[in-house]
Design a protein around this motif. Structure first.
Motif, mmCIF file in Angstrom:
data_model
loop_
_atom_site.group_PDB
_atom_site.id
_atom_site.type_symbol
_atom_site.label_atom_id
_atom_site.label_comp_id
_atom_site.label_asym_id
_atom_site.label_seq_id
_atom_site.Cartn_x
_atom_site.Cartn_y
_atom_site.Cartn_z
ATOM 1 N N ALA A 27 -42.740 35.081 -40.950
ATOM 2 C CA ALA A 27 -43.446 33.908 -40.431
ATOM 3 C C ALA A 27 -42.700 33.317 -39.240
ATOM 4 C CB ALA A 27 -43.617 32.863 -41.528
ATOM 5 N N LEU A 28 -41.389 33.274 -39.306
ATOM 6 C CA LEU A 28 -40.588 32.758 -38.193
ATOM 7 C C LEU A 28 -40.750 33.632 -36.958
ATOM 8 C CD1 LEU A 28 -38.512 30.738 -37.125
ATOM 9 C CD2 LEU A 28 -36.722 32.219 -38.047
ATOM 10 N N ASP A 29 -40.753 34.949 -37.144
ATOM 11 C CA ASP A 29 -40.976 35.852 -36.014
ATOM 12 C C ASP A 29 -42.335 35.607 -35.380
ATOM 13 O OD1 ASP A 29 -38.512 36.983 -36.484
ATOM 14 O OD2 ASP A 29 -39.304 38.759 -37.523
ATOM 15 N N THR A 30 -43.350 35.411 -36.204
ATOM 16 C CA THR A 30 -44.699 35.168 -35.699
ATOM 17 C C THR A 30 -44.760 33.868 -34.914
ATOM 18 O OG1 THR A 30 -45.640 36.361 -37.583
ATOM 19 C CG2 THR A 30 -47.117 34.910 -36.377
ATOM 20 N N VAL A 31 -44.126 32.826 -35.436
ATOM 21 C CA VAL A 31 -44.129 31.530 -34.749
ATOM 22 C C VAL A 31 -43.376 31.628 -33.418
ATOM 23 C CG1 VAL A 31 -43.236 29.167 -34.884
ATOM 24 C CG2 VAL A 31 -44.426 30.162 -36.838
ATOM 25 N N GLU A 32 -42.275 32.343 -33.403
ATOM 26 C CA GLU A 32 -41.519 32.506 -32.158
ATOM 27 C C GLU A 32 -42.342 33.269 -31.119
ATOM 28 O OE1 GLU A 32 -37.894 34.374 -33.422
ATOM 29 O OE2 GLU A 32 -36.900 32.462 -33.772
ATOM 30 N N ASP A 33 -43.024 34.337 -31.545
ATOM 31 C CA ASP A 33 -43.872 35.099 -30.621
ATOM 32 C C ASP A 33 -45.010 34.237 -30.090
ATOM 33 O OD1 ASP A 33 -42.296 37.315 -30.976
ATOM 34 O OD2 ASP A 33 -43.644 38.299 -32.411
ATOM 35 N N THR A 34 -45.611 33.448 -30.954
ATOM 36 C CA THR A 34 -46.698 32.570 -30.530
ATOM 37 C C THR A 34 -46.185 31.531 -29.541
ATOM 38 O OG1 THR A 34 -47.780 32.877 -32.673
ATOM 39 C CG2 THR A 34 -48.494 31.004 -31.352
ATOM 40 N N GLY A 35 -45.029 30.979 -29.805
ATOM 41 C CA GLY A 35 -44.435 29.998 -28.895
ATOM 42 C C GLY A 35 -44.123 30.600 -27.542
ATOM 43 N N ASP A 36 -43.586 31.820 -27.541
ATOM 44 C CA ASP A 36 -43.301 32.496 -26.266
ATOM 45 C C ASP A 36 -44.591 32.750 -25.489
ATOM 46 O OD1 ASP A 36 -40.617 32.510 -26.857
ATOM 47 O OD2 ASP A 36 -40.585 34.586 -27.564
ATOM 48 N N SER A 37 -45.627 33.181 -26.187
ATOM 49 C CA SER A 37 -46.907 33.436 -25.523
ATOM 50 C C SER A 37 -47.503 32.153 -24.962
ATOM 51 C CB SER A 37 -47.894 34.075 -26.502
ATOM 52 O OG SER A 37 -47.429 35.316 -26.940
ATOM 53 N N LEU A 38 -47.405 31.078 -25.725
ATOM 54 C CA LEU A 38 -47.930 29.802 -25.270
ATOM 55 C C LEU A 38 -47.160 29.296 -24.054
ATOM 56 C CD1 LEU A 38 -49.912 27.487 -25.734
ATOM 57 C CD2 LEU A 38 -48.262 26.494 -27.317
ATOM 58 N N THR A 39 -45.857 29.469 -24.057
ATOM 59 C CA THR A 39 -45.040 29.057 -22.915
ATOM 60 C C THR A 39 -45.424 29.842 -21.669
ATOM 61 O OG1 THR A 39 -43.201 28.510 -24.374
ATOM 62 C CG2 THR A 39 -42.680 28.847 -22.063
ATOM 63 N N LYS A 40 -45.600 31.158 -21.811
ATOM 64 C CA LYS A 40 -45.999 31.978 -20.667
ATOM 65 C C LYS A 40 -47.380 31.570 -20.164
ATOM 66 C CE LYS A 40 -43.260 36.015 -21.854
ATOM 67 N NZ LYS A 40 -43.281 37.402 -22.336
ATOM 68 N N LEU A 41 -48.291 31.278 -21.074
ATOM 69 C CA LEU A 41 -49.631 30.861 -20.686
ATOM 70 C C LEU A 41 -49.595 29.549 -19.923
ATOM 71 C CD1 LEU A 41 -52.729 31.322 -20.923
ATOM 72 C CD2 LEU A 41 -52.623 29.963 -23.013
ATOM 73 N N MET A 42 -48.800 28.603 -20.400
ATOM 74 C CA MET A 42 -48.700 27.315 -19.727
ATOM 75 C C MET A 42 -48.044 27.458 -18.360
ATOM 76 S SD MET A 42 -47.736 24.862 -22.942
ATOM 77 C CE MET A 42 -47.548 23.402 -21.961
ATOM 78 N N GLU A 43 -47.027 28.311 -18.250
ATOM 79 C CA GLU A 43 -46.362 28.514 -16.965
ATOM 80 C C GLU A 43 -47.303 29.171 -15.961
ATOM 81 O OE1 GLU A 43 -42.928 30.782 -17.996
ATOM 82 O OE2 GLU A 43 -41.733 29.017 -18.476
ATOM 83 N N SER A 44 -48.151 30.077 -16.419
ATOM 84 C CA SER A 44 -49.044 30.767 -15.488
ATOM 85 C C SER A 44 -50.207 29.889 -15.062
ATOM 86 C CB SER A 44 -49.576 32.049 -16.123
ATOM 87 O OG SER A 44 -50.456 31.755 -17.186
ATOM 88 N N SER A 45 -50.517 28.848 -15.823
ATOM 89 C CA SER A 45 -51.646 27.996 -15.467
ATOM 90 C C SER A 45 -51.255 26.887 -14.497
ATOM 91 C CB SER A 45 -52.247 27.364 -16.721
ATOM 92 O OG SER A 45 -51.366 26.418 -17.281
#
Length: 58
Positions: A27-45
């Motif tokens: 679950a921690l790995d999943t949350v970290e991956d989701t957080g990284d993806s969200l950060t990349k999405l926010m940076e690209s927008s």
């Protein structure tokens, strides 16, 4: 004192504990991956240059 029963109970407790730790780790790995993806999405927008230049023709 029931030694075999105690041994089984302790073994099952250890298995349950290890399973719980494995699930929390996943679950921690999943949350970290989701957080990284969200950060990349926010940076690209973000487009900081938008609105800084205006083309005016007279």
């Amino acid at each position: 004192m029931d030694i075999p029963g105690l041994s089984i109970a302790m073994s099952l407790d250890k298995v349950n504990t290890n399973w719980g730790i494995a699930m929390l780790s996943k679950a921690l790995d999943t949350v970290e991956d989701t957080g990284d993806s969200l950060t990349k999405l926010m940076e690209s927008s973000v487009t900081p240059e938008l609105g800084q230049n205006i083309d005016v023709r007279v």
